[in-house]
Design a protein around this motif. Sequence first.
Motif, PDB file in Angstrom:
ATOM      1  N   GLY A 149      -4.226   3.435  -5.782  1.00  0.00           N
ATOM      2  CA  GLY A 149      -5.287   3.459  -4.780  1.00  0.00           C
ATOM      3  C   GLY A 149      -5.559   4.834  -4.205  1.00  0.00           C
ATOM      4  O   GLY A 149      -4.843   5.805  -4.462  1.00  0.00           O
ATOM      5  N   GLN A 150      -6.606   4.867  -3.412  1.00  0.00           N
ATOM      6  CA  GLN A 150      -7.088   6.113  -2.811  1.00  0.00           C
ATOM      7  C   GLN A 150      -6.555   6.269  -1.389  1.00  0.00           C
ATOM      8  O   GLN A 150      -6.583   5.324  -0.598  1.00  0.00           O
ATOM      9  N   VAL A 151      -6.105   7.447  -1.061  1.00  0.00           N
ATOM     10  CA  VAL A 151      -5.711   7.783   0.311  1.00  0.00           C
ATOM     11  C   VAL A 151      -6.908   8.430   0.983  1.00  0.00           C
ATOM     12  O   VAL A 151      -7.417   9.452   0.529  1.00  0.00           O
ATOM     13  N   VAL A 152      -7.360   7.810   2.070  1.00  0.00           N
ATOM     14  CA  VAL A 152      -8.553   8.238   2.786  1.00  0.00           C
ATOM     15  C   VAL A 152      -8.403   7.773   4.222  1.00  0.00           C
ATOM     16  O   VAL A 152      -7.689   6.791   4.483  1.00  0.00           O
ATOM     17  N   PRO A 153      -9.007   8.440   5.191  1.00  0.00           N
ATOM     18  CA  PRO A 153      -8.891   7.975   6.577  1.00  0.00           C
ATOM     19  C   PRO A 153      -9.285   6.512   6.724  1.00  0.00           C
ATOM     20  O   PRO A 153     -10.266   6.057   6.132  1.00  0.00           O
ATOM     21  N   HIS A 154      -8.523   5.795   7.535  1.00  0.00           N
ATOM     22  CA  HIS A 154      -8.711   4.349   7.668  1.00  0.00           C
ATOM     23  C   HIS A 154      -8.596   3.940   9.128  1.00  0.00           C
ATOM     24  O   HIS A 154      -7.745   4.432   9.868  1.00  0.00           O
ATOM     25  N   GLU A 155      -9.457   2.985   9.529  1.00  0.00           N
ATOM     26  CA  GLU A 155      -9.575   2.606  10.930  1.00  0.00           C
ATOM     27  C   GLU A 155      -8.403   1.794  11.454  1.00  0.00           C
ATOM     28  O   GLU A 155      -8.160   1.778  12.660  1.00  0.00           O
ATOM     29  N   VAL A 156      -7.666   1.105  10.599  1.00  0.00           N
ATOM     30  CA  VAL A 156      -6.571   0.243  11.059  1.00  0.00           C
ATOM     31  C   VAL A 156      -5.230   0.957  10.992  1.00  0.00           C
ATOM     32  O   VAL A 156      -4.439   0.919  11.929  1.00  0.00           O
ATOM     33  N   VAL A 157      -4.978   1.620   9.862  1.00  0.00           N
ATOM     34  CA  VAL A 157      -3.645   2.162   9.618  1.00  0.00           C
ATOM     35  C   VAL A 157      -3.599   3.688   9.716  1.00  0.00           C
ATOM     36  O   VAL A 157      -2.522   4.273   9.737  1.00  0.00           O
ATOM     37  N   GLY A 158      -4.730   4.339   9.809  1.00  0.00           N
ATOM     38  CA  GLY A 158      -4.768   5.794   9.915  1.00  0.00           C
ATOM     39  C   GLY A 158      -5.166   6.453   8.618  1.00  0.00           C
ATOM     40  O   GLY A 158      -6.147   7.181   8.538  1.00  0.00           O
TER      41      GLY A 158
END
Length: 428
Positions: A149-158
């Motif tokens: 998967g891709q690592v990208v800014p995320h609203e739930v986990v950061g």
Amino acid sequence: MSMFEQKGGVNVAVTDAELQQMVLSAIKKSGKDIKRLLLLPPDHTRLNSCAGRITEIIYENYADKCHIDIMPALGTHSAMNDEQLELMFGKKIPKSAFKVHDWRNDVVAMGKASSELLQELSGGKLDYEVNVEVNKIVFDNYDLIVSIGQVVPHEVVGMANYTKNIMVGIGGSDMINKSHFLGAVSNLEKIMGHADSPVRRLFNYGVDTYLSDLPFLFMQTVMARDEATGKMAMRGFYAGEGADPFLAAAKLSVEANLELLDKPLKKVVVFLDPEEFKSTWLGNKSVYRTRMAIADDGDLIVLAPGLKEFGEDPEIDRLIRKYGYKGTPNTLKMVAENEDLRNNLGAAAHLIHGSSEGRFKITYCPGDQVTADEIRGVGFEYGDLDEMLKKYDITKLKDGVNIVDGEEIFYISNPALGLWALKSAFTE
């Protein structure tokens, strides 16, 4: 913990040949005698992750050597149809290789995260236990489980991916609901763009405590749009065991995917690709990823031609329609007063994330599958898509600042690709 393969940088463009070499090398370096292989990529809503191509590479090179199952990490999303599978993974992988994750019925509870831990993680705001649940397929005697998967800014986990792909992607309702609510009460502005967060610690606890014996290999990508070509480019690929690949990818993602601004934006126009965004559950990335950049009394205009529903799941869709995006105080009141929302805390968290808290205006412009009354019913303003597309011609706009009819707007062609915020949020 160990890193098997890595290449990355803000100006790097990993070629397909390099990707193939690193993917196959990482599997070889795992040292496993592979007779049974499980792949856990995201679904088509993460089309730009390049996880589909990685899955294809592994299948093409190992299908004649071992048994391969592929379970898209759907989380709460609907099962993929044949068209979506081919869009994401190509046409060469037989449909029989794909397994469907059922987050409500096909999970095994391995243990619990205690109420004491949740109190600690939430700063005393929550005191419930959380069941650590995962799809039963991971216990089917696989020699290697590749989480992609891709690592990208995320609203739930950061930052997306790593243990989130396990605890949410193929996780169960209790963990999904309660982890999302933990993120909501922890203030998403303080979470987004950070590798460490209360929710990340919960996910890591679940995997490290109850699933540490499973043969996980993590393959993480960092993607960004190339300014010269306008196409997606792989800025980083990291593969190995444990947290090292994720932490390296998260560090690069901060450089590649965060756009830090000097001043608040008065008007933001976001386009939602109809192939990727068919619900506000996903489309509200237009809200999550821009809210830290929009000025008080600003405008967010969401061009959503593919919108056909609010939730990816019928029950969540019903809850969104019933309660709407009406701010944190109202949502917390509704949780306290209504059992159906209390039993779906992930939906409650989503309602908080998708609200501007009255700080700026959100105008959704859907195609013909969602009515103006439906849009207004969930708390958004309604905009006519044809009129908006005439005014904001996406074929002429460039990502970033544009002048339209003498007015300055900030255009975003895909909100899933980054995070927009004020510099002050990351320098204080």
